[in-house]
Design an enzyme around this catalytic site. Structure first.
Site, short mmCIF file in Angstrom:
data_model
loop_
_atom_site.label_atom_id
_atom_site.label_comp_id
_atom_site.label_asym_id
_atom_site.label_seq_id
_atom_site.Cartn_x
_atom_site.Cartn_y
_atom_site.Cartn_z
N SER A 190 21.89 40.49 50.32
CA SER A 190 20.59 40.23 49.67
C SER A 190 19.51 41.11 50.30
O SER A 190 18.44 41.31 49.73
CB SER A 190 20.20 38.75 49.78
N GLU A 220 33.13 38.60 48.84
CA GLU A 220 32.92 37.88 47.57
C GLU A 220 34.18 37.94 46.71
O GLU A 220 34.79 39.00 46.58
CB GLU A 220 31.77 38.53 46.78
N GLU A 255 28.59 29.17 45.68
CA GLU A 255 27.23 29.47 45.17
C GLU A 255 27.11 29.04 43.71
O GLU A 255 27.92 29.42 42.85
CB GLU A 255 26.92 30.97 45.32
O1 KIV Z 1 23.64 38.05 50.49
C1 KIV Z 1 23.32 36.86 50.62
O2 KIV Z 1 22.19 36.52 51.00
C2 KIV Z 1 24.32 35.85 50.28
C3 KIV Z 1 23.88 34.42 50.27
C4 KIV Z 1 23.30 34.12 48.94
C5 KIV Z 1 24.98 33.48 50.58
O3 KIV Z 1 25.43 36.17 49.99
#
Ligand code: KIV
Length: 279
Positions: free
Chosen positions: A48, A118, A185
């Site tokens: 993120s 993921e 998620e």
């Molecule tokens: O990249 C991220 O912040 C994440 C969280 C949403 C778990 O994968």
């Protein structure tokens, strides 16, 4: 010798059914230090960061090199929490060898203790290879942002019978492949509860209801630093953006009015030096 104070993966796993696991994202040393000091169990250097730190429009463009810079910074600030490096798009999908090489960089160079990957059943071969190489893996199923377009956007997953069954199978598959825990998620709370009671590894929810073994949030969302879109599952515990803007506006007006810096923020010459310089 100093006692080994880092939370271990078996210690984290032993919290399942006993004590909730707390997890947050961090991208720099300042916040990493604070999260560690308040006792967060797991710190994710999330991809993120692509949007929240580097200003990309989604998570896809962030590279291993960019993620490693952030992982190194976070690791330097942490003594106790487990630091997890989030494997960026295309750093693990091409081959198990490439996945091991990149995952290993998060440990060798980034100072992380584990990586996050993921995907469900379709990435189990990769998870197995990385775990076999001695690198702990946190799995991530449900809404996986790197695949958001094939999932139909940023939507709750597992709402109908077949996709709910697929998620349950994914959770069992990643646990069987050796993941030490799994992020769920955007999963309906009843399904997250069923997954949590069906697998022996901890589930860490984000938008997955209260029955997961732990909860993770994106730090700027929790702090109210990110003022854009707020998903329903985010609780803002503070309003740092508004508070920060108030502080910055005060700084601007005090500089303009000559109120800052004041006497206590300034250094002085001694009387003797002033005299010699004729000041
Ligand atoms: O990249 C991220 O912040 C994440 C969280 C949403 C778990 O994968």
């Amino acid at each position: 010798m100093a006692a080994y104070s880092r939370l271990t993966i078996p210690e984290l796993q032993s919290k399942k059914g006993r004590e909730k696991i707390t997890a947050l994202t961090a991208y720099d040393v300042l916040w990493a230090r604070i999260l560690d000091e308040v006792g967060i169990d797991l710190i994710l250097v999330g991809d993120s960061a692509a949007m929240l730190v580097l200003g990309y429009k989604d998570t896809l463009p962030i590279t291993m090199e960019e993620m490693l810079i952030l992982a190194k910074a976070v690791s330097r600030g942490v003594k106790r929490a487990l630091v997890i490096g989030d494997m960026p798009f295309l750093s693990y999908q091409i081959s198990p060898e490439e996945a091991i090489r990149n995952a290993g960089r998060f440990l060798k160079e980034g100072g992380c203790q584990a990586v996050k990957i993921e995907g469900g059943e379709e990435v189990c071969e990769i998870i197995r290879a990385v775990v076999k190489a001695g690198i702990p893996v946190l799995a991530h199923i449900g809404l996986t942002p790197q695949r958001a377009s094939s999932l139909g956007g940023f939507k709750v997953q597992g709402r109908d019978v077949s996709s709910a069954r697929k998620l349950l199978n994914d959770a069992k598959a990643v646990a069987e492949a050796g993941a030490f825990a799994v992020v769920l998620e955007c999963v309906p709370k009843e399904l997250a509860a069923r997954i949590t009671s069906s697998i022996s590894i901890p589930t860490i929810g984000i938008g997955a209801g209260p029955d997961c073994d732990g909860q993770i949030l994106v730090l700027p969302d929790l702090l109210g630093l990110f003022e854009g879109f707020r998903p329903r599952f985010v609780k803002r515990y503070a309003n740092f953006a508004a508070e920060g803007k108030r502080a910055l506006q005060k700084f601007i007006s005090e500089v303009k009015e000559g109120l800052f810096p004041a006497e206590e923020h300034s250094f002085s010459l001694s009387e003797e030096v002033k005299k010699l310089l004729d000041l």
